[in-house]
Design a protein around this motif. Sequence first.
Motif, PDB file in Angstrom:
ATOM      1  N   GLY A  49       0.818  -1.210   0.000  1.00  0.00           N
ATOM      2  CA  GLY A  49       0.000   0.000   0.000  1.00  0.00           C
ATOM      3  C   GLY A  49       0.847   1.253   0.000  1.00  0.00           C
ATOM      4  N   LEU A  50       1.945   1.251   0.751  1.00  0.00           N
ATOM      5  CA  LEU A  50       2.821   2.416   0.815  1.00  0.00           C
ATOM      6  C   LEU A  50       3.551   2.619  -0.516  1.00  0.00           C
ATOM      7  N   ALA A  51       3.935   1.522  -1.168  1.00  0.00           N
ATOM      8  CA  ALA A  51       4.574   1.646  -2.480  1.00  0.00           C
ATOM      9  C   ALA A  51       3.609   2.279  -3.486  1.00  0.00           C
ATOM     10  N   LYS A  52       2.358   1.861  -3.445  1.00  0.00           N
ATOM     11  CA  LYS A  52       1.354   2.449  -4.338  1.00  0.00           C
ATOM     12  C   LYS A  52       1.136   3.929  -4.016  1.00  0.00           C
ATOM     13  N   ALA A  53       1.150   4.260  -2.733  1.00  0.00           N
ATOM     14  CA  ALA A  53       0.993   5.662  -2.328  1.00  0.00           C
ATOM     15  C   ALA A  53       2.163   6.496  -2.837  1.00  0.00           C
ATOM     16  N   ALA A  54       3.372   5.920  -2.798  1.00  0.00           N
ATOM     17  CA  ALA A  54       4.547   6.647  -3.274  1.00  0.00           C
ATOM     18  C   ALA A  54       4.450   6.927  -4.771  1.00  0.00           C
ATOM     19  N   VAL A  55       4.030   5.926  -5.537  1.00  0.00           N
ATOM     20  CA  VAL A  55       3.884   6.132  -6.985  1.00  0.00           C
ATOM     21  C   VAL A  55       2.849   7.216  -7.256  1.00  0.00           C
ATOM     22  N   SER A  56       1.733   7.173  -6.531  1.00  0.00           N
ATOM     23  CA  SER A  56       0.678   8.174  -6.710  1.00  0.00           C
ATOM     24  C   SER A  56       1.181   9.573  -6.365  1.00  0.00           C
TER      25      SER A  56
END
Length: 352
Positions: A49-56
């Motif tokens: 989830g944090l990796a996806k947040a970083a990309v966003s």
Amino acid sequence: AGLEAARRRLKSPRLRTIRADAADLPRIRALAKGRDVLISAVPYYFTLGLAKAAVSAKVHHVDLGGNTDIVLKELDLSSKAKAAGVTLIPDVGLGPGMTNTIAVEAMGRLDEVSEVLIRDGGLPQDPAPPMEYLLTFSEHGLINEYVEDATALRGGRRVKVPGLSEVEEMLLPGLGRMEAAHASGGLSTMAWTYAGKVGRMDNKLIRYPGHIAVINAMRAMGFFRTDSLDLGGVKVSPRRLSARLFREAFHHPGEKDFVVIRVTARGRKDGRRVEVVYDGMDRYDEKEKMTAMMRTTGFPASIVAQMLASGFISKPGAYPVETAVPPGPFLDEMRRRGLKLRWKMRKLDDSN
């Protein structure tokens, strides 16, 4: 308390601390926007989830990994990371992380590689029976290492092996007889990167003799099951209960620890059979009151984050640690921070 300790230690006007929920991804995205790198140093089940947040948020991302299935899902974000112009590098702690990078450097000293054995462990300087262990990181991550299947290479093919299986004895300088067994997540993506290229490759954790047998007995009795048991109308998860008991039994703030690393690569150099052995040791920092596990987990994440922020690593996408992190510059930085790491090469008989 951890944030306050960081503020006292660093004494930097640039430091800003905020208490937030790692599962609150909209909040994390908002906090990450405009930054250079998001470092995830929370338990493994938050990292995707944090990796996806970083990309966003269009920021680089590194994390401590530890669960290979989740890491592979992070790597699937590569096209989205490229579109956002950012880089994701999971598995940048101790192991997986630094130990994988040491293995890459060791392999680079050989012309042909046939075998790579990664061994590492975090242990108390003054072990107390019967378990002789000290908890210096997440109890949930520890249980994950113990009970989930590990991945290894055998005959160049990926295989799954049970956690804490294939126990072997080791003789380590200054420590004497120790034991090692498979650690889930330790080898991580190296089993994919080097499949068909290296015959044997695996990662095992190091413990004082006897500890692994106790954990395996607990596992056989069901202490790490994830379902809930009904005890007189009360639902109890054995694994959650075990995690709580692990923290109560093994977490002793202020107790001194050490981290030991041994990485062995065997193959050929100039036509001869040789092995390259890296031995590493780090100890509790008396001055900074930092555990060796804090140092050998936090410093690698910090170094890779700085490489991303500075542009030293500048290829957008999502990459495994063994292909993304340059071993020489990384290990130079670890030595600057006090890691004692030495290597030697010796010739082997063709029968070895």
